[in-house]
Design a protein around this motif. Structure first.
Motif, PDB file in Angstrom:
ATOM      1  N   TYR A  39       0.836  -1.379  -0.023  1.00 20.81           N
ATOM      2  CA  TYR A  39      -0.088  -0.139  -0.111  1.00 20.81           C
ATOM      3  C   TYR A  39       0.904   1.479  -0.024  1.00 20.81           C
ATOM      4  O   TYR A  39       0.455   2.194  -0.560  1.00 20.81           O
ATOM      5  N   LEU A  40       1.407   1.677   0.677  1.00 19.96           N
ATOM      6  CA  LEU A  40       2.477   2.384   0.834  1.00 19.96           C
ATOM      7  C   LEU A  40       3.442   2.786  -0.562  1.00 19.96           C
ATOM      8  O   LEU A  40       3.364   3.293  -1.616  1.00 19.96           O
ATOM      9  N   TRP A  74       1.729   1.884  -3.710  1.00 14.99           N
ATOM     10  CA  TRP A  74       1.688   2.038  -4.310  1.00 14.99           C
ATOM     11  C   TRP A  74       1.025   3.605  -4.119  1.00 14.99           C
ATOM     12  O   TRP A  74       0.925   4.439  -4.991  1.00 14.99           O
ATOM     13  N   ARG A  75       1.206   3.907  -2.732  1.00 10.84           N
ATOM     14  CA  ARG A  75       0.401   5.889  -2.540  1.00 10.84           C
ATOM     15  C   ARG A  75       1.753   6.423  -3.336  1.00 10.84           C
ATOM     16  O   ARG A  75       1.459   7.570  -3.865  1.00 10.84           O
ATOM     17  N   THR A  76       2.879   6.062  -3.492  1.00 14.14           N
ATOM     18  CA  THR A  76       4.319   6.838  -4.192  1.00 14.14           C
ATOM     19  C   THR A  76       3.574   6.690  -5.589  1.00 14.14           C
ATOM     20  O   THR A  76       4.206   7.341  -6.333  1.00 14.14           O
ATOM     21  N   TRP A  91      -1.745  15.558  -3.219  1.00 15.44           N
ATOM     22  CA  TRP A  91      -1.982  14.229  -2.260  1.00 15.44           C
ATOM     23  C   TRP A  91      -2.706  14.770  -1.008  1.00 15.44           C
ATOM     24  O   TRP A  91      -3.462  13.586   0.186  1.00 15.44           O
ATOM     25  N   ARG A 105      -6.621   7.786  -4.024  1.00 15.55           N
ATOM     26  CA  ARG A 105      -6.678   7.341  -2.532  1.00 15.55           C
ATOM     27  C   ARG A 105      -7.054   5.925  -3.072  1.00 15.55           C
ATOM     28  O   ARG A 105      -6.184   5.222  -2.398  1.00 15.55           O
ATOM     29  N   ALA A 111      -7.374   1.860  -4.963  1.00 18.30           N
ATOM     30  CA  ALA A 111      -5.817   1.065  -5.231  1.00 18.30           C
ATOM     31  C   ALA A 111      -6.708   0.939  -6.721  1.00 18.30           C
ATOM     32  O   ALA A 111      -5.954   0.467  -7.809  1.00 18.30           O
TER      33      ALA A 111
END
Length: 253
Positions: A75-76, A78-80, A175, A190, A192
Motif C-alpha cells: 500500500y505504501l 502504491w501511494r508513491t 495528495w 487514493r 488502489a
C-alpha cells in the motif's frame, strides 16, 4: 513444520501463481483478482490448519500476518505511484503463502515478504535505472502520464482527484486533501482500484458536455509482476541475496 508432508504446497502455488501473473501482466497489463484472492485465501487457510495440527498459535496466524505485512508495504508503494492495485494484491498473496517459508540459506531478521521485495529490487534495479535515465532524457516521467479522457480505458489508475460540489467540477493532483461534503466524486487517486467502465463513461460524457478538459493525469502501470516473480524464485531457491551480501560485507550473523 509440516502438515502431513504437504508443506511444499504453498511454495508451489506461489511460484506457479507468480508465473501466471507475469503472463497476464505482460500480455493484458492486469493481474486477475481471481488469481490473487485465491492465493491469499489458500495461504491463510493453510496456515490456520497447520497451526491447529501443530497446536501452534503463531503458525495459525502466519498467513494473516504475512498478508497484513505485505499489504501494508504494498500500500505504501502504491501511494508513491509506483505500484498498481494488482501489484499490491499479488504481493499480499505472496506474503500469505510464504510467510512461514524456511529459506535454503540463513534467515534474515526481517520477515519473508521483505526478503521477496529486497530480492526483487536487487534484480530489477539495474533495468529500472536504465529505464529512468531513458525517460528523463526524453523529458518524460517513469510514474505518471497525461492522456486524453476520450481515450481512457477501463483499469487505468487516476493520479488526480475530480469531484463535483455545488454544481461545479473541481480537480487537483495534490495528495494533501481532506474528504469534504462533495456531491459527487468522479476519480480518486487514493483508491488502489483502477477506473471502472462506468467511471470512464461518465468522464467521457463530461468532456462531451464541455464540463472538463479532455485530459487526465494517470499513474503508469509498470509491469512489476516479473520483478516480484523473480524475487520469489530467488527467495525459494537461493534465499535472501541482500542478507547474504550484508553478511559477507560486514560480517553480520
Amino acid at each position: 513444520m509440516s502438515l502431513m508432508g504437504f508443506d511444499f504446497i504453498p511454495t508451489v502455488i506461489a511460484v506457479v501463481g507468480s508465473i501466471i501473473a507475469v503472463y497476464t501482466d505482460l500480455r493484458k497489463r492486469i493481474i486477475p483478482n481471481e488469481l490473487n484472492f485465491t492465493m491469499i485465501f489458500f495461504g491463510i487457510i493453510y496456515y490456520i490448519l497447520l497451526g491447529i495440527f501443530s497446536l501452534d498459535f503463531f503458525v495459525m496466524i502466519s498467513g494473516v500476518l504475512g498478508a497484513a505485512i505485505s499489504f501494508a508495504i504494498g500500500y505504501l508503494l502504491w501511494r508513491t505511484g509506483g505500484w498498481a492495485g494488482g501489484d499490491v494484491k499479488l504481493f499480499t498473496a505472496l506474503g500469505a503463502l510464504l510467510y512461514g517459508y524456511k529459506m535454503p540459506t540463513e534467515n534474515p531478521i526481517y520477515p519473508v515478504p521483505l526478503t521477496i521485495l529486497f530480492n526483487s529490487i536487487l534484480i530489477i534495479l539495474p533495468f529500472m535505472l536504465v529505464y529512468f535515465v531513458f525517460l528523463r532524457a526524453r523529458g518524460g516521467s517513469a510514474f505518471y502520464a497525461t492522456v486524453k479522457i476520450t481515450e481512457l480505458k477501463e483499469g487505468m489508475i487516476p493520479a488526480e482527484l475530480i469531484y463535483e460540489k455545488g454544481g461545479k467540477i473541481y480537480r487537483t493532483s495534490s495528495w494533501f486533501y481532506l474528504k469534504s461534503d462533495w456531491d459527487k466524486t468522479y476519480t480518486n487517486p487514493r483508491r488502489a482500484a483502477g477506473l471502472t467502465r462506468y467511471q470512464v463513461g461518465v468522464l467521457k460524457r463530461l468532456v462531451r458536455e464541455g464540463r472538463i478538459k479532455d485530459e487526465l493525469r494517470i499513474k503508469k502501470g509498470m509491469p512489476f509482476a516479473p520483478a516480484l516473480a523473480a524475487g520469489v524464485f530467488v527467495t525459494v531457491f537461493f534465499g535472501d541475496i541482500y542478507w547474504q551480501f550484508m553478511i559477507r560485507l560486514f560480517g553480520y550473523v
